[in-house]
Design a protein around this motif. Structure first.
Motif, PDB file in Angstrom:
ATOM      1  N   SER A 106      44.032  27.675 -14.000  1.00 59.45           N
ATOM      2  CA  SER A 106      44.665  25.816 -14.339  1.00 59.45           C
ATOM      3  C   SER A 106      44.984  25.219 -13.140  1.00 59.45           C
ATOM      4  CB  SER A 106      45.267  26.061 -15.391  1.00 59.45           C
ATOM      5  OG  SER A 106      46.853  26.484 -15.111  1.00 59.45           O
ATOM      6  N   THR A 107      44.657  23.763 -13.865  1.00 58.55           N
ATOM      7  CA  THR A 107      44.911  23.259 -12.880  1.00 58.55           C
ATOM      8  C   THR A 107      45.913  21.636 -13.570  1.00 58.55           C
ATOM      9  OG1 THR A 107      43.481  21.797 -12.422  1.00 58.55           O
ATOM     10  CG2 THR A 107      43.958  23.130 -10.654  1.00 58.55           C
ATOM     11  N   GLN A 115      36.613  26.272 -18.621  1.00 59.39           N
ATOM     12  CA  GLN A 115      36.806  26.887 -19.664  1.00 59.39           C
ATOM     13  C   GLN A 115      37.243  26.118 -20.704  1.00 59.39           C
ATOM     14  OE1 GLN A 115      34.812  30.068 -20.076  1.00 59.39           O
ATOM     15  NE2 GLN A 115      34.064  28.848 -18.109  1.00 59.39           N
ATOM     16  N   GLY A 116      37.944  25.283 -20.678  1.00 55.95           N
ATOM     17  CA  GLY A 116      38.548  24.216 -21.846  1.00 55.95           C
ATOM     18  C   GLY A 116      39.674  23.625 -21.191  1.00 55.95           C
ATOM     19  N   ARG A 156      45.600  19.813 -18.770  1.00 54.49           N
ATOM     20  CA  ARG A 156      45.570  20.751 -17.926  1.00 54.49           C
ATOM     21  C   ARG A 156      44.235  21.362 -18.489  1.00 54.49           C
ATOM     22  NH1 ARG A 156      49.108  25.507 -20.475  1.00 54.49           N
ATOM     23  NH2 ARG A 156      47.029  26.010 -22.040  1.00 54.49           N
ATOM     24  N   VAL A 157      43.501  21.548 -17.237  1.00 56.74           N
ATOM     25  CA  VAL A 157      41.901  22.209 -17.035  1.00 56.74           C
ATOM     26  C   VAL A 157      42.368  23.364 -16.677  1.00 56.74           C
ATOM     27  CG1 VAL A 157      40.221  21.733 -16.580  1.00 56.74           C
ATOM     28  CG2 VAL A 157      41.279  19.783 -16.309  1.00 56.74           C
ATOM     29  N   ASN A 158      41.806  24.523 -17.546  1.00 56.83           N
ATOM     30  CA  ASN A 158      41.130  25.888 -17.872  1.00 56.83           C
ATOM     31  C   ASN A 158      39.990  26.130 -17.037  1.00 56.83           C
ATOM     32  OD1 ASN A 158      44.420  26.297 -18.730  1.00 56.83           O
ATOM     33  ND2 ASN A 158      43.199  25.998 -20.900  1.00 56.83           N
ATOM     34  N   PRO A 160      29.627  27.258 -19.052  1.00 56.78           N
ATOM     35  CA  PRO A 160      30.722  26.562 -19.001  1.00 56.78           C
ATOM     36  C   PRO A 160      30.673  26.050 -21.073  1.00 56.78           C
ATOM     37  CG  PRO A 160      28.848  24.786 -18.439  1.00 56.78           C
ATOM     38  CD  PRO A 160      28.304  26.289 -17.289  1.00 56.78           C
ATOM     39  N   THR A 161      31.304  25.413 -21.155  1.00 53.30           N
ATOM     40  CA  THR A 161      32.039  25.721 -22.350  1.00 53.30           C
ATOM     41  C   THR A 161      31.057  24.141 -22.909  1.00 53.30           C
ATOM     42  OG1 THR A 161      33.860  23.986 -22.280  1.00 53.30           O
ATOM     43  CG2 THR A 161      33.923  26.523 -23.033  1.00 53.30           C
TER      44      THR A 161
END
Length: 104
Positions: free
Chosen positions: A26-27, A53-54, A72-74, A83-84
């Motif tokens: 995550s970032t 992913q989310g 936060r990007v998972n 991709p979701t």
């Protein structure tokens, strides 16, 4: 003694087979501008082949009323990951002006 060594080797090799080979992570980025800026900047920090992913979005307001946004990007680097295609869910209701709500 030989049975114990074989058991240990079998457990070790079995455990290694279950570990994922793709990286996941995550970032996170904080912005004082907007939620969208925070999430865009967090996505720019992802690896090139990563798949989103989310999202997790947080908004904080200090005593003076200034807001800061954290996103936060998972992501995962798994080759078969899909991709979701879900939108970023913002924490509050977005207010619409009267003219955009059909009252024009």
């Amino acid at each position: 003694m030989a049975h114990r060594t074989l058991l240990f080797a079998g457990l070790l090799l079995g455990g290694l087979g279950l570990t994922p080979t793709a990286l996941a992570g995550s970032t996170t980025f904080q912005s004082a501008i907007s939620e969208v800026d925070a999430c865009n900047q967090a996505q720019y920090q992802m690896p090139a082949k990563a798949t989103v992913q989310g999202f997790v979005l947080k908004t904080r307001t200090d005593k003076s009323g200034a807001a800061s946004f954290s996103c936060r990007v998972n992501w995962t680097e798994k080759a078969t990951a899909q991709p979701t295609d879900r939108p970023i869910l913002f924490p509050g209701k977005v207010r619409q002006p009267w003219f955009a709500a059909g009252w024009l």
